[in-house]
Motif scaffolding. Structure first.
Motif, PDB file in Angstrom:
ATOM      1  N   MET A   1       0.830  -1.207   0.000  1.00 48.77           N
ATOM      2  CA  MET A   1       0.000   0.000   0.000  1.00 48.77           C
ATOM      3  C   MET A   1       0.868   1.263   0.000  1.00 48.77           C
ATOM      4  O   MET A   1       1.892   1.319   0.678  1.00 48.77           O
ATOM      5  CB  MET A   1      -0.858   0.037   1.277  1.00 48.77           C
ATOM      6  CG  MET A   1      -2.074  -0.837   1.202  1.00 48.77           C
ATOM      7  SD  MET A   1      -3.213  -0.181   0.003  1.00 48.77           S
ATOM      8  CE  MET A   1      -4.384  -1.490  -0.018  1.00 48.77           C
ATOM      9  N   PHE A   2       0.380   2.252  -0.728  1.00 44.67           N
ATOM     10  CA  PHE A   2       1.100   3.527  -0.841  1.00 44.67           C
ATOM     11  C   PHE A   2       0.076   4.653  -0.675  1.00 44.67           C
ATOM     12  O   PHE A   2      -1.126   4.390  -0.575  1.00 44.67           O
ATOM     13  CB  PHE A   2       1.774   3.627  -2.216  1.00 44.67           C
ATOM     14  CG  PHE A   2       2.734   2.491  -2.473  1.00 44.67           C
ATOM     15  CD1 PHE A   2       4.064   2.598  -2.125  1.00 44.67           C
ATOM     16  CD2 PHE A   2       2.289   1.301  -3.036  1.00 44.67           C
ATOM     17  CE1 PHE A   2       4.943   1.545  -2.335  1.00 44.67           C
ATOM     18  CE2 PHE A   2       3.164   0.235  -3.245  1.00 44.67           C
ATOM     19  CZ  PHE A   2       4.491   0.363  -2.893  1.00 44.67           C
ATOM     20  N   THR A   3       0.583   5.905  -0.689  1.00 46.33           N
ATOM     21  CA  THR A   3      -0.365   7.026  -0.591  1.00 46.33           C
ATOM     22  C   THR A   3      -0.256   7.973  -1.781  1.00 46.33           C
ATOM     23  O   THR A   3      -1.021   8.931  -1.874  1.00 46.33           O
ATOM     24  CB  THR A   3      -0.128   7.850   0.687  1.00 46.33           C
ATOM     25  OG1 THR A   3       1.143   8.477   0.563  1.00 46.33           O
ATOM     26  CG2 THR A   3      -0.161   6.991   1.926  1.00 46.33           C
ATOM     27  N   ILE A  46       8.873  -0.992  -3.109  1.00 47.16           N
ATOM     28  CA  ILE A  46       9.066   0.423  -3.466  1.00 47.16           C
ATOM     29  C   ILE A  46       8.355   0.633  -4.793  1.00 47.16           C
ATOM     30  O   ILE A  46       8.521  -0.160  -5.725  1.00 47.16           O
ATOM     31  CB  ILE A  46      10.572   0.792  -3.602  1.00 47.16           C
ATOM     32  CG1 ILE A  46      11.300   0.614  -2.255  1.00 47.16           C
ATOM     33  CG2 ILE A  46      10.742   2.224  -4.107  1.00 47.16           C
ATOM     34  CD1 ILE A  46      12.758   1.074  -2.239  1.00 47.16           C
ATOM     35  N   ALA A  47       7.540   1.680  -4.860  1.00 48.15           N
ATOM     36  CA  ALA A  47       6.850   1.966  -6.127  1.00 48.15           C
ATOM     37  C   ALA A  47       7.754   2.821  -7.007  1.00 48.15           C
ATOM     38  O   ALA A  47       8.340   3.808  -6.550  1.00 48.15           O
ATOM     39  CB  ALA A  47       5.534   2.676  -5.861  1.00 48.15           C
ATOM     40  N   LEU A  48       7.873   2.398  -8.270  1.00 52.18           N
ATOM     41  CA  LEU A  48       8.644   3.152  -9.280  1.00 52.18           C
ATOM     42  C   LEU A  48       7.640   3.724 -10.260  1.00 52.18           C
ATOM     43  O   LEU A  48       6.956   2.959 -10.960  1.00 52.18           O
ATOM     44  CB  LEU A  48       9.582   2.234 -10.065  1.00 52.18           C
ATOM     45  CG  LEU A  48      10.620   1.399  -9.337  1.00 52.18           C
ATOM     46  CD1 LEU A  48      11.517   0.705 -10.366  1.00 52.18           C
ATOM     47  CD2 LEU A  48      11.466   2.263  -8.430  1.00 52.18           C
ATOM     48  N   ALA A  91       6.740   1.642   0.680  1.00 53.66           N
ATOM     49  CA  ALA A  91       5.413   1.199   1.129  1.00 53.66           C
ATOM     50  C   ALA A  91       5.051   1.875   2.454  1.00 53.66           C
ATOM     51  O   ALA A  91       5.911   2.172   3.287  1.00 53.66           O
ATOM     52  CB  ALA A  91       5.392  -0.315   1.286  1.00 53.66           C
ATOM     53  N   LEU A  92       3.762   2.076   2.585  1.00 58.25           N
ATOM     54  CA  LEU A  92       3.179   2.759   3.750  1.00 58.25           C
ATOM     55  C   LEU A  92       3.415   1.965   5.041  1.00 58.25           C
ATOM     56  O   LEU A  92       3.298   0.745   5.047  1.00 58.25           O
ATOM     57  CB  LEU A  92       1.679   2.839   3.468  1.00 58.25           C
ATOM     58  CG  LEU A  92       0.735   3.558   4.382  1.00 58.25           C
ATOM     59  CD1 LEU A  92       1.068   5.044   4.401  1.00 58.25           C
ATOM     60  CD2 LEU A  92      -0.694   3.371   3.855  1.00 58.25           C
ATOM     61  N   GLY A 105      -0.342   0.397  -6.037  1.00 53.04           N
ATOM     62  CA  GLY A 105       0.916   0.147  -6.752  1.00 53.04           C
ATOM     63  C   GLY A 105       0.739  -0.758  -7.951  1.00 53.04           C
ATOM     64  O   GLY A 105       1.705  -1.184  -8.556  1.00 53.04           O
ATOM     65  N   HIS A 106      -0.525  -1.068  -8.292  1.00 52.59           N
ATOM     66  CA  HIS A 106      -0.821  -1.811  -9.523  1.00 52.59           C
ATOM     67  C   HIS A 106      -1.257  -0.804 -10.582  1.00 52.59           C
ATOM     68  O   HIS A 106      -2.302  -0.178 -10.434  1.00 52.59           O
ATOM     69  CB  HIS A 106      -1.968  -2.810  -9.305  1.00 52.59           C
ATOM     70  CG  HIS A 106      -1.499  -4.115  -8.765  1.00 52.59           C
ATOM     71  ND1 HIS A 106      -0.639  -4.923  -9.469  1.00 52.59           N
ATOM     72  CD2 HIS A 106      -1.766  -4.747  -7.606  1.00 52.59           C
ATOM     73  CE1 HIS A 106      -0.396  -6.004  -8.750  1.00 52.59           C
ATOM     74  NE2 HIS A 106      -1.055  -5.921  -7.605  1.00 52.59           N
TER      75      HIS A 106
END
Ligand SMILES: Cc1cc2nc3c(=O)[nH]c(=O)nc-3n(C[C@H](O)[C@H](O)[C@H](O)CO)c2cc1C
Ligand SMILES: Nc1c(NC[C@H](O)[C@H](O)[C@H](O)CO)[nH]c(=O)[nH]c1=O
Length: 215
Positions: A1-3, A46-48, A91-92, A105-106
């Motif tokens: 999960m991210f924000t 980690i989201a790229l 990630a959160l 993140g998808h």
């Protein structure tokens, strides 16, 4: 999960083939600002540019990490197959502030910048999204563009899909790779989770219940 609140701009320094056909993915070596990886461990997400990836190797002192991106993820995302700047978000954690909105993140689809120009003290960014994402785009709803949590200011259906408009403040441009966008740039889009559930509920309500099905 991210924000969708980008915490650093990194750089894809090298792209290595993991095999010799299009069915193979790639390994990306990414550098970060000093200290960014101090609280990162192997296997962290980690989201790229909005696409969640798993850290497969890292050197915190050298501020460098690697991820492996599958052929499937390469097909569904834009710009992760070449060197260049990338938005990073770790990630959160449970105690973090939810400054943006809930982001998985998808990447749901790839959009194309149709207009990017200064307006007053900020910039207007217009993006043409695929028709399939149109039901999830709403006035004052949330959208993630290249991993950045943003507010939709206008939406209109056009023959090629759905065009939406965003107002970008100077802070967001300075702290994300959105500053490098040009007309025609391809961008990763993730629609709002809530919009996704609402669309699904409406779809189910419109369908008659199956025999023996309880509410
Ligand atoms: C927690 C998590 C970790 C992921 N890790 C990777 C990864 O290491 N490599 C990859 O190719 N795709 C990974 N994905 C899938 C990738 O984000 C997805 O294919 C693209 O965002 C396109 O929808 C991951 C997804 C999630 C939610
Ligand atoms: N919602 C909008 C934002 N939000 C802030 C950005 O997400 C943030 O600045 C960025 O992730 C860097 O940390 N910014 C805008 O310019 N416009 C919006 O509608």
């Amino acid at each position: 999960m991210f924000t969708g609140i980008i915490t650093a701009i990194g750089h894809i320094r090298a792209v290595h083939a993991l095999g010799d056909s299009a069915a193979h993915g790639k390994r990306l070596d990414i550098t970060t600002p000093a200290g960014y990886l101090d609280d990162v461990a192997l296997g962290d997400s980690i989201a790229l540019n909005g696409a969640c990836m798993t850290v497969t190797a890292f050197d915190a002192a050298a501020a460098q990490f690697s991820i492996e991106i599958s052929a499937e993820s390469l097909r569904l995302t834009a710009g992760l197959d070449q060197p260049g700047p990338v938005n990073l978000e770790k990630a959160l954690r449970a105690a973090d502030r939810l400054g943006g909105h809930i982001v998985s993140g998808h990447v749901d689809g790839i959009g194309q910048v149709s207009h990017f120009a200064p307006v007053g003290e900020s910039h207007e960014l217009r993006i043409l999204a695929p028709q399939a994402l149109a039901p999830f785009l709403a006035y004052k709803g949330s959208i993630t563009v290249q991993g950045v949590s943003l507010t939709v200011n206008a939406v209109r259906d056009v023959p090629q899909g759905c065009e939406f408009s965003i107002n970008l403040i100077a802070h967001t441009l300075a702290h994300t790779t959105l500053q490098y966008l040009q007309t025609g740039s391809r961008v990763n889009l993730e629609v709002d989770l809530m919009a996704r559930y609402v669309a699904r509920m409406l779809e189910c309500q419109a369908r008659p219940a199956a025999p023996g099905q309880t509410p």
